[in-house]
Design a protein around this motif. Structure first.
Motif, PDB file in Angstrom:
ATOM      1  N   SER A 103       0.850  -1.191   0.000  1.00  0.00           N
ATOM      2  CA  SER A 103       0.000   0.000   0.000  1.00  0.00           C
ATOM      3  C   SER A 103       0.883   1.238   0.000  1.00  0.00           C
ATOM      4  O   SER A 103       1.972   1.240   0.601  1.00  0.00           O
ATOM      5  CB  SER A 103      -0.899   0.001   1.246  1.00  0.00           C
ATOM      6  OG  SER A 103      -1.640   1.197   1.341  1.00  0.00           O
ATOM      7  N   TYR A 104       0.423   2.283  -0.696  1.00  0.00           N
ATOM      8  CA  TYR A 104       1.209   3.518  -0.785  1.00  0.00           C
ATOM      9  C   TYR A 104       0.323   4.740  -0.544  1.00  0.00           C
ATOM     10  O   TYR A 104      -0.832   4.778  -0.987  1.00  0.00           O
ATOM     11  CB  TYR A 104       1.836   3.662  -2.181  1.00  0.00           C
ATOM     12  CG  TYR A 104       2.819   2.578  -2.545  1.00  0.00           C
ATOM     13  CD1 TYR A 104       4.168   2.689  -2.202  1.00  0.00           C
ATOM     14  CD2 TYR A 104       2.398   1.433  -3.226  1.00  0.00           C
ATOM     15  CE1 TYR A 104       5.073   1.687  -2.536  1.00  0.00           C
ATOM     16  CE2 TYR A 104       3.293   0.437  -3.561  1.00  0.00           C
ATOM     17  CZ  TYR A 104       4.631   0.569  -3.208  1.00  0.00           C
ATOM     18  OH  TYR A 104       5.516  -0.425  -3.538  1.00  0.00           O
ATOM     19  N   TYR A 105       0.880   5.715   0.138  1.00  0.00           N
ATOM     20  CA  TYR A 105       0.314   7.054   0.220  1.00  0.00           C
ATOM     21  C   TYR A 105       1.393   8.020  -0.242  1.00  0.00           C
ATOM     22  O   TYR A 105       2.564   7.862   0.119  1.00  0.00           O
ATOM     23  CB  TYR A 105      -0.087   7.428   1.650  1.00  0.00           C
ATOM     24  CG  TYR A 105      -1.353   6.802   2.142  1.00  0.00           C
ATOM     25  CD1 TYR A 105      -2.551   7.518   2.177  1.00  0.00           C
ATOM     26  CD2 TYR A 105      -1.374   5.487   2.605  1.00  0.00           C
ATOM     27  CE1 TYR A 105      -3.719   6.940   2.648  1.00  0.00           C
ATOM     28  CE2 TYR A 105      -2.540   4.901   3.080  1.00  0.00           C
ATOM     29  CZ  TYR A 105      -3.710   5.640   3.093  1.00  0.00           C
ATOM     30  OH  TYR A 105      -4.869   5.064   3.558  1.00  0.00           O
ATOM     31  N   LEU A 120       2.064   9.110  -8.971  1.00  0.00           N
ATOM     32  CA  LEU A 120       0.848   8.314  -9.170  1.00  0.00           C
ATOM     33  C   LEU A 120       0.952   7.438 -10.413  1.00  0.00           C
ATOM     34  O   LEU A 120       0.410   6.326 -10.445  1.00  0.00           O
ATOM     35  CB  LEU A 120      -0.371   9.238  -9.275  1.00  0.00           C
ATOM     36  CG  LEU A 120      -0.749  10.002  -8.004  1.00  0.00           C
ATOM     37  CD1 LEU A 120      -2.004  10.844  -8.248  1.00  0.00           C
ATOM     38  CD2 LEU A 120      -0.962   9.063  -6.825  1.00  0.00           C
ATOM     39  N   LEU A 123       2.993   4.136  -9.490  1.00  0.00           N
ATOM     40  CA  LEU A 123       2.502   3.192  -8.487  1.00  0.00           C
ATOM     41  C   LEU A 123       1.165   2.586  -8.903  1.00  0.00           C
ATOM     42  O   LEU A 123       0.411   3.196  -9.660  1.00  0.00           O
ATOM     43  CB  LEU A 123       2.356   3.907  -7.142  1.00  0.00           C
ATOM     44  CG  LEU A 123       3.645   4.492  -6.557  1.00  0.00           C
ATOM     45  CD1 LEU A 123       3.347   5.312  -5.304  1.00  0.00           C
ATOM     46  CD2 LEU A 123       4.649   3.387  -6.232  1.00  0.00           C
ATOM     47  N   ASN A 127      -3.777   0.455  -5.115  1.00  0.00           N
ATOM     48  CA  ASN A 127      -3.084   0.405  -3.834  1.00  0.00           C
ATOM     49  C   ASN A 127      -2.466   1.742  -3.428  1.00  0.00           C
ATOM     50  O   ASN A 127      -1.648   1.794  -2.512  1.00  0.00           O
ATOM     51  CB  ASN A 127      -1.975  -0.649  -3.881  1.00  0.00           C
ATOM     52  CG  ASN A 127      -2.504  -2.017  -4.256  1.00  0.00           C
ATOM     53  OD1 ASN A 127      -3.641  -2.339  -3.961  1.00  0.00           O
ATOM     54  ND2 ASN A 127      -1.696  -2.818  -4.915  1.00  0.00           N
ATOM     55  N   THR A 128      -2.835   2.821  -4.118  1.00  0.00           N
ATOM     56  CA  THR A 128      -2.184   4.112  -3.887  1.00  0.00           C
ATOM     57  C   THR A 128      -3.216   5.189  -3.581  1.00  0.00           C
ATOM     58  O   THR A 128      -4.253   5.270  -4.234  1.00  0.00           O
ATOM     59  CB  THR A 128      -1.360   4.529  -5.123  1.00  0.00           C
ATOM     60  OG1 THR A 128      -0.410   3.490  -5.430  1.00  0.00           O
ATOM     61  CG2 THR A 128      -0.607   5.826  -4.863  1.00  0.00           C
ATOM     62  N   GLN A 151      -7.282   7.624  -8.045  1.00  0.00           N
ATOM     63  CA  GLN A 151      -6.828   7.264  -6.700  1.00  0.00           C
ATOM     64  C   GLN A 151      -7.594   8.059  -5.648  1.00  0.00           C
ATOM     65  O   GLN A 151      -7.831   9.249  -5.815  1.00  0.00           O
ATOM     66  CB  GLN A 151      -5.325   7.549  -6.548  1.00  0.00           C
ATOM     67  CG  GLN A 151      -4.430   6.699  -7.420  1.00  0.00           C
ATOM     68  CD  GLN A 151      -4.178   7.316  -8.782  1.00  0.00           C
ATOM     69  OE1 GLN A 151      -4.874   8.236  -9.214  1.00  0.00           O
ATOM     70  NE2 GLN A 151      -3.173   6.819  -9.479  1.00  0.00           N
TER      71      GLN A 151
END
Length: 225
Positions: A103-105, A120, A123, A127-128, A151
């Motif tokens: 997971s990504y932020y 963005l 990734l 999951n972002t 996203q």
């Protein structure tokens, strides 16, 4: 908390430091922090949002770009922007190549938001998530990405920010993937001029919105709600 400091060779072979913070050996994901030029990762919004992610067992990546240094004094703003996008991409490729996250932020402030569209694209969309703090709405890629990105995102900009544009925000609000927060009378620092206590309350409300956004959008934590 563990902290690892490293660097990569970025635009024109200049060194770009970065730091990875972690509180667990099995992180749920990675939070990528892209500060402004003058608003560093030690400033309140990044300091407290980093803590929010660490408390939720995310690793935190701080990109420490050195653009105020003399190495960049002859760069135009356009070239600094090119350096930002190149350097953030290089750091992220280095980190992703050595670690697998589920997971990504990505969290950007002002100048840092100009690298979010590129991140963005790098990734996986499902999951972002993105957090846009005082985005530079005058930058076409920033505005277009905010209007169209798929996203889940949080966008925060005060109505006294020089980059605030009510007409552009009307378009951004129509994007169903984005939650918008527009603090009243807040400037580019998300503070209220000549009003310290209201400024503290505003920053607190922004951090709470970030913390809520992490919790609500993180499937791993939904069972705790």
């Amino acid at each position: 908390m563990k902290e690892s400091s490293r660097s990569v060779l970025g635009y024109k072979k200049l060194k770009i430091p970065y730091v990875i913070q972690s509180k667990t050996d099995e992180p749920k994901g990675l939070a990528i922090m892209l500060p402004g030029i003058g608003y560093t990762v030690k400033s309140p919004l990044f300091h407290f949002s980093s803590g929010a992610f660490l408390n939720k067992e995310y690793d935190v990546l701080h990109v420490i770009y050195p653009y105020p240094s003399t190495d960049y004094e002859d760069f135009s703003f356009e070239e600094i922007t090119s350096a930002l996008i190149h350097d953030v991409s290089t750091v992220l490729n280095e980190v992703i190549d050595h670690t697998i996250y589920k997971s990504y932020y990505v969290i950007g402030k002002s100048f840092g938001t100009m690298a979010i569209p590129t991140v963005l694209d790098m990734l996986p969309i499902p999951n972002t998530k993105a957090i846009w703090l005082t985005p530079r709405l005058i930058d076409a890629p920033v505005f277009e990405t905010l209007k169209t990105c798929k996203q889940d995102s949080l966008c925060v900009i005060g109505d006294k920010d020089p980059f605030y544009d009510a007409k552009k925000m009307d378009h951004i609000i129509l994007n169903p993937s984005i939650e918008c927060m527009i603090p009243t009378d807040a400037n580019h620092a998300l503070e209220v001029d000549q009003d310290i206590l209201t400024s503290i309350d505003t920053v607190r409300s922004v951090i709470k919105s970030i913390d809520d956004f992490i919790t609500l959008k993180n499937g791993v934590l939904n069972h705790e709600l």
